[in-house]
Scaffold this active site. Structure first.
Site, mmCIF file in Angstrom:
data_model
loop_
_atom_site.group_PDB
_atom_site.id
_atom_site.type_symbol
_atom_site.label_atom_id
_atom_site.label_comp_id
_atom_site.label_asym_id
_atom_site.label_seq_id
_atom_site.Cartn_x
_atom_site.Cartn_y
_atom_site.Cartn_z
ATOM 1 N N HIS A 1 -2.297 -5.467 1.619
ATOM 2 C CA HIS A 1 -3.606 -6.121 1.478
ATOM 3 C C HIS A 1 -3.432 -7.591 1.124
ATOM 4 C CE1 HIS A 1 -7.603 -7.213 0.191
ATOM 5 N NE2 HIS A 1 -7.106 -7.687 -0.885
ATOM 6 N N TYR B 1 -12.355 -2.127 -3.635
ATOM 7 C CA TYR B 1 -12.857 -2.348 -2.498
ATOM 8 C C TYR B 1 -14.332 -2.216 -2.275
ATOM 9 C CZ TYR B 1 -8.197 -2.323 -0.122
ATOM 10 O OH TYR B 1 -7.208 -2.316 0.351
ATOM 11 N N THR C 1 -5.197 -7.243 10.708
ATOM 12 C CA THR C 1 -5.506 -6.018 9.941
ATOM 13 C C THR C 1 -4.816 -5.003 10.845
ATOM 14 O OG1 THR C 1 -7.464 -7.153 9.077
ATOM 15 C CG2 THR C 1 -7.332 -4.732 9.089
ATOM 16 N N LYS D 1 0.779 -1.087 -0.014
ATOM 17 C CA LYS D 1 0.065 0.019 -0.031
ATOM 18 C C LYS D 1 0.903 1.403 -0.080
ATOM 19 C CE LYS D 1 -4.032 -2.208 2.340
ATOM 20 N NZ LYS D 1 -5.260 -2.069 3.503
ATOM 21 N N ASN E 1 -2.108 0.377 6.545
ATOM 22 C CA ASN E 1 -1.493 -0.944 7.359
ATOM 23 C C ASN E 1 -0.583 -2.028 6.306
ATOM 24 O OD1 ASN E 1 -3.340 -2.063 5.666
ATOM 25 N ND2 ASN E 1 -4.579 -3.311 7.457
ATOM 26 N N ARG F 1 2.750 -6.285 9.418
ATOM 27 C CA ARG F 1 1.849 -4.909 10.008
ATOM 28 C C ARG F 1 2.546 -4.599 11.180
ATOM 29 N NH1 ARG F 1 -3.602 -7.755 7.608
ATOM 30 N NH2 ARG F 1 -3.732 -6.188 5.829
ATOM 31 N N ARG G 1 -1.465 -14.229 5.070
ATOM 32 C CA ARG G 1 -2.169 -13.865 6.078
ATOM 33 C C ARG G 1 -1.566 -13.840 7.254
ATOM 34 N NH1 ARG G 1 -7.132 -11.755 4.682
ATOM 35 N NH2 ARG G 1 -7.964 -12.011 6.720
ATOM 36 N N GLU H 1 -9.772 -11.171 -7.324
ATOM 37 C CA GLU H 1 -8.744 -10.056 -7.279
ATOM 38 C C GLU H 1 -7.568 -10.098 -8.010
ATOM 39 O OE1 GLU H 1 -7.791 -9.782 -2.864
ATOM 40 O OE2 GLU H 1 -9.795 -9.082 -2.439
ATOM 41 N N PHE I 1 -15.466 3.333 6.791
ATOM 42 C CA PHE I 1 -14.147 3.730 6.666
ATOM 43 C C PHE I 1 -13.848 3.756 5.031
ATOM 44 C CE2 PHE I 1 -14.270 -0.924 7.718
ATOM 45 C CZ PHE I 1 -13.721 -1.240 6.530
HETATM 46 P P1 CMP Z 1 -7.415 -4.647 3.625
HETATM 47 O O1 CMP Z 1 -7.131 -5.925 4.110
HETATM 48 O O2 CMP Z 1 -6.796 -4.074 2.549
HETATM 49 O O3 CMP Z 1 -9.030 -4.426 3.563
HETATM 50 C C1 CMP Z 1 -9.910 -3.441 3.754
HETATM 51 C C2 CMP Z 1 -9.009 -2.328 4.381
HETATM 52 O O4 CMP Z 1 -9.812 -1.395 5.165
HETATM 53 C C3 CMP Z 1 -8.265 -3.048 5.633
HETATM 54 O O5 CMP Z 1 -7.277 -3.711 4.970
HETATM 55 C C4 CMP Z 1 -7.803 -1.594 6.378
HETATM 56 O O6 CMP Z 1 -6.509 -1.121 5.887
HETATM 57 C C5 CMP Z 1 -9.002 -0.772 6.027
HETATM 58 N N1 CMP Z 1 -9.676 -0.125 7.071
HETATM 59 C C6 CMP Z 1 -9.569 0.901 7.608
HETATM 60 N N2 CMP Z 1 -10.449 1.097 8.748
HETATM 61 C C7 CMP Z 1 -10.776 -0.068 8.854
HETATM 62 C C8 CMP Z 1 -11.790 -0.687 10.053
HETATM 63 N N3 CMP Z 1 -12.248 -0.084 11.166
HETATM 64 N N4 CMP Z 1 -11.755 -2.229 10.006
HETATM 65 C C9 CMP Z 1 -11.239 -2.758 9.183
HETATM 66 N N5 CMP Z 1 -10.704 -2.558 8.157
HETATM 67 C C10 CMP Z 1 -10.361 -0.926 8.133
#
Ligand code: CMP
Length: 139
Positions: free
Chosen positions: A116, A50, A92, A10, A113, A103, A86, A127, A58
């Site tokens: 992805h 997304y 996350t 990212k 973070n 992370r 993962r 994807e 968010f």
């Molecule tokens: P990702 O795996 O890219 O999938 C969705 C993304 O939303 C997640 O990682 C986070 O970076 C982002 N995100 C931001 N805020 C939140 C939240 N409150 N809960 C979960 N994902 C979030």
């Protein structure tokens, strides 16, 4: 069984020049980078990628963040690649991520973070097809 998953490095990570350090984590875990390209996503691409999160509070901030700088999209291949990636990424929210994960070491926040990764083999196929033609993936 050999499997493929979609990974995105990212904008918070590309900005800090962490692509190589993150790729080393994947390779050290036995994941092979079988496709990779650096892109500046458009707003439409981020919103489409997304789309499953579009009702989440968010969503707008996430899409704005994902177009705030370049990303590196990649296909990782290996035994149980979805689950293995993962594990390597960690939780996350970096506050909950285990020691040694990407992370934990690199992420700035739950939004910024660093990476992805697809959450299932089914989503991985969707994807991967979003970003790559079959001919761009060399296993
Ligand atoms: P990702 O795996 O890219 O999938 C969705 C993304 O939303 C997640 O990682 C986070 O970076 C982002 N995100 C931001 N805020 C939140 C939240 N409150 N809960 C979960 N994902 C979030």
């Amino acid at each position: 069984m050999a499997e493929r998953t979609l990974s995105i490095i990212k904008p918070d990570a590309t900005r800090r020049n962490l692509t190589g350090k993150i790729n080393a984590k994947f390779e050290d875990a036995g994941l092979r980078i079988v496709a990779q390209k650096r892109l500046q996503l458009t707003k439409a691409q981020a919103e489409a990628f997304y789309g499953v999160h579009k009702e989440r509070p968010f969503f707008n901030d996430l899409c704005a963040f994902m177009i705030s700088g370049p990303v590196v999209v990649q296909v990782l291949q290996g035994d149980n690649a979805v689950a293995k990636n993962r594990d390597v990424m960690g939780a996350t929210n970096p506050a909950n991520a285990a020691a040694g994960t990407i992370r934990k070491e690199f992420a700035e926040s739950i939004e910024a973070n660093s990476v992805h990764g697809s959450d299932s083999a089914e989503n991985a196929a969707v994807e991967i097809a979003f970003f790559f033609a079959g001919t761009e993936i060399v296993g």
